[in-house]
Motif scaffolding. Structure first.
Motif, mmCIF file in Angstrom:
data_model
loop_
_atom_site.group_PDB
_atom_site.id
_atom_site.type_symbol
_atom_site.label_atom_id
_atom_site.label_comp_id
_atom_site.label_asym_id
_atom_site.label_seq_id
_atom_site.Cartn_x
_atom_site.Cartn_y
_atom_site.Cartn_z
ATOM 1 N N THR A 184 0.847 -1.201 0.000
ATOM 2 C CA THR A 184 0.000 0.000 0.000
ATOM 3 C C THR A 184 0.875 1.240 0.000
ATOM 4 O O THR A 184 1.790 1.357 0.827
ATOM 5 N N SER A 190 -4.265 8.281 1.919
ATOM 6 C CA SER A 190 -4.548 6.853 2.091
ATOM 7 C C SER A 190 -4.758 6.502 3.557
ATOM 8 O O SER A 190 -5.609 5.666 3.884
ATOM 9 N N LEU A 208 -1.631 -2.594 7.984
ATOM 10 C CA LEU A 208 -0.917 -2.765 6.715
ATOM 11 C C LEU A 208 0.114 -3.874 6.849
ATOM 12 O O LEU A 208 0.986 -3.821 7.728
#
Length: 594
Positions: A184, A190, A208
């Motif tokens: 990512t 984000s 993540l």
């Protein structure tokens, strides 16, 4: 250590583990990953049947119900063909101890030198690695292979890549395309998007499994505590030499790496002739006594990798115009006055001389801002500028190529005298900027080459001035562009044969331009020899099918020949220390008239 199992209903349901077959939303899935938190868990599922086959979904338990599917334990009678295929799959999936498991599946050319660091890691020789191969030997691929192997063995769960802003998309694409690692790209946007789907007190970084972020974004005081709160198993620092000096960038990188199980430092130019900077680089991520935390260093040249070096370096002397000579004489008079009054301003004055060697326009811009400051009322903040837009919340911009502030300690006590000395510099610089000798030489050189070229300069204002004077259409790439603007600029250069890319060092790190270009022109000599090698390395990489040409434009009579000699001394020191490459040429550089 994460406990990779969850229970949807502790009183009734058996635990769900990684690899289990489950039912969720009336479809069958395989559990790929489980990330537990207080009172909940994020579960990554892979679809097993249409319409979800080949898709991945993330769900949050217990808000989504996951039902384990019990597998039958009775033996099945199968045909000989099915039994043979199953046996072949088992044999193919088995690897001897201390060998690589994922390399055969990766979308890479299997080159021996690129396998060595991963083999060293899986054999337990160390957990901190400095990958210092020459530019273009595939350090990104080697880092991805290490990450893939460690994930394959379950040795790591979380991966963080810290890279310059312009390389984030490239890292995400390489990890996905070559190693099937879904990373990512992390920025302010984000993180807000991820946080909006989570409980309010949950740190979005911890959700993540693989993240790619800008070093300059992560180092921010409002970002670093959240990133550091998450324990990263493997941290990759790309262009690690930029984090070697004492700065908030190095402090942030070291704080993150010191808690990681594995640290991987990537740089083609680890040594710039400064031994202290090299030692600082090697100490990133170390804990206490370095003998207990050894650093594995891999430094391979093209010759070591069995690749023939095909590079020709040309140093071209450019005769300065009368206006440019007046600029340097006037700047010398001002420097002499400052040294006579202050005595210790030599290093600070070097910034002005550096601007003059970049372009007369760049020097004129700095002098005009200083004159505005001197003309402003006492206490007013005139002539200074913000180096970065205030709206850079995503860490897209890079300040290194912006015009530097006026050097601290450079000036005279008598403001009127300083204005009288600076006025002739500004006037001569503006006159010289209209007909710069290097720009004229560059135009002649571009006409002779007639193919795609990358032209490097140090400052953004020099780049913009150069773009206005070039006789060929050009594309700009500098640290003041957003992520989307950089991508558009690179796409335009790659798909337009014969185009000219004007780039600064801040925007040029890590770019792969070897498939569309073979020529690099340096408008001025940087004071750091590492930058020269980084510039040439944009086109001198594995896969380059042609001889690479590098041109250094050297101003005659402006002190740039002295810089050339100092660069030679620093390069020789780096070669003696670690066998660093020589971007000035293997033999003595011939100075040609242009």
């Amino acid at each position: 250590m994460l406990v990779e199992k969850i229970t949807t209903d502790p009183a009734e349901a058996p635990p769900v583990t990684r690899g289990a077959i489950v039912r969720m939303r009336r479809a069958q899935w395989r559990v790929v990953d489980i990330r537990p938190f207080d009172g909940c868990a994020i579960v990554t599922l892979a679809g097993l049947a249409p319409p979800h086959a080949g898709l991945e979904r993330r769900v949050l338990t217990p808000f989504d119900t996951i039902e384990p599917i019990e597998r039958t334990r009775r033996a099945r009678i199968v045909k000989a063909g099915a039994w043979t295929r199953a046996c072949r799959a088992l044999v193919a999936g088995d690897t001897p101890p201390a060998s690589l498991r994922s390399a055969a599946r990766a979308r890479i050319d299997l080159l021996a030198h690129q396998l060595e660091p991963a083999l060293a890691i899986v054999r337990g020789l160390g957990c901190r690695v400095l990958l210092a191969d020459e530019v273009g030997l595939g350090k990104t691929i080697q880092a991805g292979l290490i990450a893939s192997e460690l994930r394959e063995r379950g040795a790591i769960d979380r991966l963080l890549v810290l890279a310059p802003a312009g390389l984030r998309e490239q890292w995400v694409a390489e990890l996905h395309g070559r190693f099937a690692i879904e990373a990512t790209l992390v920025d302010a946007h984000s993180l807000r998007r991820i946080a909006s789907t989570l409980p309010i007190d949950l740190n979005p970084w911890t959700t993540l499994s693989a993240a790619v972020a800008s070093i300059d974004y992560v180092k921010r005081p409002e970002v670093l505590p959240l990133a550091a709160r998450c324990l990263w198993d493997l941290i990759v620092v790309d262009e690690a030499h930029a984090s070697a000096a004492d700065s908030d960038r190095r402090a942030a990188v070291h704080a993150l790496c010191a808690r990681a199980s594995y640290v991987l430092l990537l740089t083609a130019t680890p040594h710039n002739g400064d031994e202290r900077a090299f030692e600082s680089l090697c100490a990133i991520g170390s804990i206490g006594d370095e003998r207990d935390d050894p650093l594995l260093v891999f430094r391979r040249t093209r010759h070591d990798a069995g690749l023939a070096a095909r590079r020709r370096v040309h140093a071209l002397r450019v005769r300065s115009s009368p206006d440019e000579q007046r600029v340097h004489r006037a700047l010398a008079r001002y420097s002499q006055a400052v040294r006579a009054e202050r005595g210790d301003a030599c290093l600070a004055l070097a910034v002005l001389h550096k601007r003059a060697l970049s372009s007369a326009w760049a020097l004129a811009e700095s002098i005009d801002r200083r004159l505005a400051m001197l003309a402003a009322p006492a206490g007013a903040d005139a002539g200074e500028q913000l180096t970065l837009p205030m709206f850079d919340v995503n860490g897209d911009f890079t300040p290194e190529d912006d015009a530097p502030a006026w050097p601290e300690g450079v000036g005279l006590a008598d403001a009127d005298r300083e204005r009288r000395l600076l006025g002739p510099i500004a006037g001569a610089a503006r006159a010289a900027a209209a007909r710069e000798s290097k720009v004229a030489a560059l135009n002649r050189l571009l006409r002779r080459i007639g193919e795609s070229v990358v032209v490097f300069t140090e400052y953004r204002d020099t780049l913009q001035h150069l773009r206005a004077l070039l006789q060929r259409p050009s594309i700009a790439l500098h640290g003041g562009l957003t992520r989307e603007e950089r991508a558009c600029a690179l796409n335009a250069f790659i798909h337009r044969p014969g185009s000219v890319l004007l780039a600064t060092d801040a925007a040029g790190e890590g770019l792969n331009l070897h498939h569309s270009c073979r020529t690099v022109i340096n408008l001025e000599l940087p004071w750091n020899p590492m930058r020269l090698e980084q510039r040439i390395g944009r086109v001198d990489r594995i896969g380059q099918a042609h001889t690479v040409h590098a041109f250094h434009l050297i101003a005659d009579g402006a002190g740039e020949l002295r810089i050339l000699r100092r660069l030679r001394e620093r390069i020789d020191a780096a070669k003696a220390a670690i066998g660093a490459p020589d971007p000035l040429g293997i033999v003595e550089v011939a100075i040609d008239e242009l």
